[in-house]
Design an enzyme around this catalytic site. Structure first.
Site, PDB file in Angstrom:
ATOM      1  N   GLU A  31       0.830  -1.200   0.000  1.00  0.00           N
ATOM      2  CA  GLU A  31       0.000   0.000   0.000  1.00  0.00           C
ATOM      3  C   GLU A  31       0.867   1.254   0.000  1.00  0.00           C
ATOM      4  OE1 GLU A  31      -0.034  -2.326   2.353  1.00  0.00           O
ATOM      5  OE2 GLU A  31      -1.812  -3.513   1.903  1.00  0.00           O
TER       6      GLU A  31
ATOM      7  N   ASN B  23       3.876   1.530  -1.150  1.00  0.00           N
ATOM      8  CA  ASN B  23       4.479   1.651  -2.479  1.00  0.00           C
ATOM      9  C   ASN B  23       3.553   2.394  -3.445  1.00  0.00           C
ATOM     10  OD1 ASN B  23       6.473   0.037  -1.388  1.00  0.00           O
ATOM     11  ND2 ASN B  23       5.859  -1.826  -2.457  1.00  0.00           N
TER      12      ASN B  23
ATOM     13  N   TYR C 197      10.967  -8.227   6.017  1.00  0.00           N
ATOM     14  CA  TYR C 197      11.052  -9.224   4.959  1.00  0.00           C
ATOM     15  C   TYR C 197      12.457  -9.245   4.377  1.00  0.00           C
ATOM     16  CZ  TYR C 197      10.379  -6.591   0.441  1.00  0.00           C
ATOM     17  OH  TYR C 197      10.494  -5.801  -0.668  1.00  0.00           O
TER      18      TYR C 197
ATOM     19  N   ASP D  90       2.710  -2.370  -7.632  1.00  0.00           N
ATOM     20  CA  ASP D  90       2.251  -1.212  -6.856  1.00  0.00           C
ATOM     21  C   ASP D  90       2.495   0.087  -7.617  1.00  0.00           C
ATOM     22  OD1 ASP D  90       1.712  -3.075  -4.802  1.00  0.00           O
ATOM     23  OD2 ASP D  90       3.779  -2.921  -4.109  1.00  0.00           O
TER      24      ASP D  90
END
Lengths: 329, 329, 329, 329, 329, 329
Positions: free
Chosen positions: F36, F38, F90, F270
């Site tokens: 989101e 991005n 991540y 995105d």
């Protein structure tokens, strides 16, 4: 025409980063290192014209060495090139109290260790220079390197070239007995001896109650014109102090003691020699030469690499106490 | 008890970054490289138990080699330690069309080149393993290394250990004539020969109209149980293709051709050998072994360093065409 | 005595890493860049003796430029030093399809833009060289730089020095009209024109149905001895093709097309000029000169930085199709 | 057969570079950190055989942890593997006076925090070792980790294995009350307690007029065979001093105070424990053990990372005052 | 509504790594630097709302400056954008005793030096803030920058905005005479003067037997509400001490002396100003303001970059002597 | 007043360098990643005003996330701060044919997964924006995140805010059944659905003979105003192609196919959404919106990091085919 011609080995220097041990390394910084070249670099940066004699292998490492030598302005036109052999390497890790910095040499069978006296046209080269500089490391590399050093020194002496010699004893290369046997006959050709009390004791078994006595004994024994002795105090690994004295014509010269925060102390003795020779050859004054040598040695501790990355103005400002420690803007 | 014992040299690998030439380098990445160890690493990562025989120097570089070897799970308890000698080094620069990648070796006089046949208790070690692997590089290192290789191979053969040998001709180490003279007598001990058409032609002057013929001639000449031949196509430096075939008991085995984007191709032939041996020893099936070998070789191209950083699952997924090129989340 | 003297600006080059945009940068790589110096570096590396004329500021950046110039063996003894002014800088970011690489110049008011014709002893310097090289960038830097270029070119011409000129139109520095007005009068002094179809059209409005016609028109208009035209094909950002042709005495010369994987294409046109001039001056043969130029340009794409880090042997091997794309060991 | 088996958590350590705050970081250095493993690494490097019990996740981070553990020679064959859960992470930023270094833990729900007593075959493993080591961190990870620790300690005690325990209070993991309630019952199994005055006060509310009194009270309360107490003086962030004492059979042992320049102090308490246990197990002499522990702790400060990258010879040279701070060549 | 609006130049800061000289650099770290912005960053991080007025070029470097400014939470909505001009750059190298750190400015002709008084809607902006901050650097950039500063200061004064001014004399930008002539008329608009004894002497020739006398004379001459004077002691390059005092309504305020290990001292005077203004505007108490200023200045030395990467809690902990030098976990 | 408010999780992204596997990493690059955010970053860079709603932990990692969010100009004033919990992380490794890139998530128990519907004043925030964007990832984080997403979407819908939703199925977070059950009820609030054929099939079991049919079925089932479907072709890891289509009011819109050299493909979907929304909100024309979306997605592949570092001008130049692949100077 050169001011100083130097002769010796220059190695690829591979140093660890962030105080890593070599065993931990995942990358190594690449630069050059070699006592004689270090001296020339300092002298050249201060204003002299210098040329470096060595033997290099015609491969990327040999070219890297030539590149980085001439980057400093040092002439490489007299380098001897080999299609065989290898370049010496030295690995360096930086210490912190109570762990000293450490060097691991991998220099056996280097191109320069295979040099032969007649590979270099000493007659011609030494006719083009005011001074010649080498160290006790070069003759320790091999029998033929000793022979070549002998030829170079004797030729220089015979031509009236000022001969400067840094005793630089390396225990990894030879024993104290071997060093004494090899170096003693060479001392007759030397005008300026640059040394420490430790090396003097190890090579010539010359000791004294203080460094003045050592310098006197050296002069008495070998007849040097000039003797300089330098002292490093090591309260910690990151803080050192530096002093140097000189003896000439029976007169002692002293200078202030420098305190340093140590970024990289390798090459600082060579910076002393380079600064000393610069001023000795251009000012002719032993007291001034000593001051340039000491200031150059002190400054060298603050920059990474064997080479002394400073300008004449910076050395002179330090000698004169100008500038202080504020940010120079 | 080990699945594979390997024997050979492992060098410190110093590679340039960002496609720099070695001559440009200001830092070098440090890892290990050595054909035999690379094979063990792949086999170990896929699930076998392996042990590596070499001779190392008791200094930080020797310890670094031991560390990085056991980091991969490869046993180092049979390494021979020396207080002398040096570790071999190889310098690697990565190319781009039309400039190939290049390796500069500095491996002379390494500790393992000074190995003597009786430094290793071959009888004992080779009683603890199912297979033994070495390459044509090891006997090329020195006369004593050839003698040691001979002893290792003959002992393994005599004990019924499966002997795997990668021909790996290195022109910098010896001439084709020397290689032929040294290697031919060793072939009698070899069960599995891993090679390429080029190396076969250079070492044994065995050529054919295609690789099948070459494999047949090799088998006919030396009586190998298994011969594998691998082919690399190099349309560009960053794009390569990989194929491998095997011959056993007169039957040919083929597999798909792999296309690769090349991050680092060094060690991919060794990954083939490691993958092949893994499946050969655990599945016993030559067709399957070939598939593991090829997939391992292909995958190796995508990771930096000589070692093949992948898992058994990744190799098998690639063989089975699972997963594709989407991001694996 | 030099083979080529070059004149122009060299900038500090600050390039981003890992395909970062400049706006993302947290560190920048430092090297040098300048069209004329790039040419000298290639010629010097191939075997010529070269000297570079520029004007530098006596500060760390000026010294860095001198250092890195002489690192390549290019003579810097005729550099003019200023206590004022600044060094030009250029920022470089590397692209990927569909984003082209990009350069941001910050070169206004550089030391060399303030050069005056009489700061350099052109008479003396141009008496010591066989060839003189500059580009269409130098006269675009300032009015006094144009005057200085004019003086340099006319003096060289008058002394019978071979004059080489790369048209190199820079839209950031001047309009097409300004360029035409300034450069046209200079063409009378030029023997060898190095250009592209685009630059020819932009500066002189000379176009043709193909490059041969363009070369003929150039020769007809200005009376050049030699015209070379180079073409870059850009199928993608990471894959380019290179071609170059030459026209001399009404005869066309062509060469193979090179395909490249692009590490860094900046400076490859200059590598062409350096390779061409090297062979033109040493072999005297236009066909051979073209081949050296093209091979040098192709190889340049594979190394980072403006400078062409290769050896004569590598260029010749590429020309002769030796070696292929296997790892060179 | 092992000398020491250790049990605990090892985390991925992500540390900032160049004294950056974590908030500033654009890259982080990756290594391992974990109190119990750190102890084993030191002991292993000095010459013992060690094995580490933990629970890891079968993903790249879990494999990285296993790799880096066996890189040090520590056995990982008894590690428990999970297909769930995560690896704990800790972030480290290095300080400078007046800002202390700081650690940010992200260790909740790690694989080892989910360990159950019967996941490990304690009976078997503890039959293969002379000593067992864990810390007050492990039982703080979770209820099941406390149960597992209890089982491990009681089993070890029952088998006559020497039990070493570092109190290591972590305020982020539990309150002082929780720690006291959990740890007090475990003390009956402990032979060697390694602690500091602060931790003793925080966990057991045992204080005294000096550390001797604290050690006596500890022994009186829990009946330890050996108690060691270490003290860190922190005049600045980059300069620390280290002392350690030991109490055994009513006798106090003291040693010199070490001064350190601090590269990375994390793990130095663990290096003390590792050095102490090494000498305690191999020399059996508490005074000697103390000296090894202190020298190991002091040296650890000079190398980056949790692990103590030194050799037995380096520790012994430091204890004996050999070598000094000159560059070791 | 803002707490502080600042006005000045922010430069791209390019700093060397590992104590390299700029002449040695192969890469440079990129960040921002500018005295006024540094002040806002500290104030914003401690809790105020700030907005920065400057003039930037619409290119990647201008965008980088905006990005990194708003990364800190400082408002950039009033920045003036130019399609011409350049961003100023400053190069920084870090020193070590006896070599001071050094800055090389390349800031001429920057976008902000071309600012005109009416490019900014001072009436509007200064109606939205409690305080306005600028320094003696801004009016030194150019004639139009002086005019713009004059307009900003007089408008602020007239609107009853608290005006804070750091004298910050820069010898590279103008002479002491020029500074005095330009700055003296501006002092009537200033409420809070932040300065050092050196700058006061250089700009206003105001000296005294101690700093109290200097502060009194400043107040007497110009009628400031508040004067702060800061002192840096530099026993070495890596160890500095910091003190600051304040004078208000005839009353002196003093605080403890801080000792620092110096990671990066650039911007610490600005951190003082930012901390002082934060507390002055939120607590209204001059003694407290002084304590925040000093603690902020001391902490700033421990983080790389011009910006003060700390939190309000960290500043307050230091002021209160909490935490000490143990690792904060 | 904002153009777009986004809601979701943003993680610390730790990516390996030089195609290393995570298991090999010795350092990791730090940036942010979150679908989101991005989208907002692309929209903001192109000219919109955006605000991001998430929940962050009050620690250095939380602050780092806020810093890097506002660095892009995205408003963070509505972020919810927690004193508990952690930031999701991540890990990313880059692949090369035949190895795909891979992501390892460590996002459980993040601060935003603990969000409760009433922690955000949705009524107020959604009264200040034209559009609201979230994805199928956010409701997958936890039960309370699903509840919060439901509240946000229903509130937005009720207020007449344009609702954009990217389906983004994440198999690591929930099963297809769970996703279908949770997401189906949310679709009634969605105006613009952004998806792929794969995700549509996995979540809603909606498939078709081509993407047109899929888009039609989606519209028929859920009544979206706009559906966009994007396709990535992956001939290799380093070369991808990109296409996107849109369906509105029964009319299909198509655009050219883009070819990309892949530096970093994460975030390109995105970037499509951000580009699409930018043009949809400012131009109102679905055909134009599609073109901006596709060009933004294509360009994103060429820059490292999740964020799309380009300008409006660059996107428009690409759409218009301006500029080509020459170096932009």
């Amino acid at each position: 025409m050169f001011d100083i011609v130097g002769f010796g080995e220059v190695m690829i220097r591979l140093s660890t980063v962030n105080f890593q041990r070599l065993e931990q390394a995942t990358s190594l910084d690449v630069s050059l290192g070699g006592a004689e070249l270090n001296v020339l670099v300092t002298a050249q940066r201060l204003g002299l014209k210098t040329s470096y004699i060595t033997r290099l292998t015609r491969n990327p490492l040999g070219r890297l060495i030539e590149d980085k030598t001439r980057e400093q302005g040092v002439d490489t036109s007299h380098v001897i090139w080999s299609d065989e052999d290898r370049q010496g390497i030295y690995f360096l890790e930086f210490g912190a109290l109570p762990r000293p910095s450490a060097i691991l040499y991998d220099r056996k069978n280097s191109a320069v260790s295979k040099i032969q006296p007649d590979m270099v046209d000493w007659d011609s080269i030494l006719s083009q220079t005011k001074a010649f500089h080498t160290t006790g490391i070069t003759p320790a590399l091999s029998k033929s390197a000793l022979e070549t050093t002998t030829k170079a020194l004797s030729t220089a002496h015979q031509k009236g070239v000022q001969v400067s010699f840094d005793l630089n004893y390396r225990a990894r290369l030879w024993s104290q007995e071997e060093a004494k046997a090899a170096l003693s006959p060479l001392m007759q050709y030397v005008d300026i001896l640059i040394t420490t009390e430790e090396d003097t004791a190890r090579v010539f078994q010359i000791e004294g109650k203080d460094w003045k006595e050592v310098a006197h004994k050296l002069t008495d024994t070998f007849g040097f014109k000039v003797v300089t002795i330098t002292i490093r105090e090591t309260p910690t690994v990151w803080r050192n102090n530096w002093l140097g004295i000189a003896l000439k014509d029976g007169q002692f010269y002293e200078d202030r003691k420098y305190e340093m925060e140590v970024v990289d102390r390798v090459g600082s003795g060579d910076a002393f020699a380079g600064g000393f020779l610069y001023a000795y050859l251009t000012k002719g004054d032993i007291e001034t030469a000593l001051k340039y040598g000491n200031a150059a040695a002190a400054l060298k501790h603050s920059t990474p690499g064997d080479f002394a990355y400073f300008t004449l103005e910076e050395v002179e400002n330090l000698m004169l106490g100008k500038g202080g420690l504020r940010i120079s803007r």
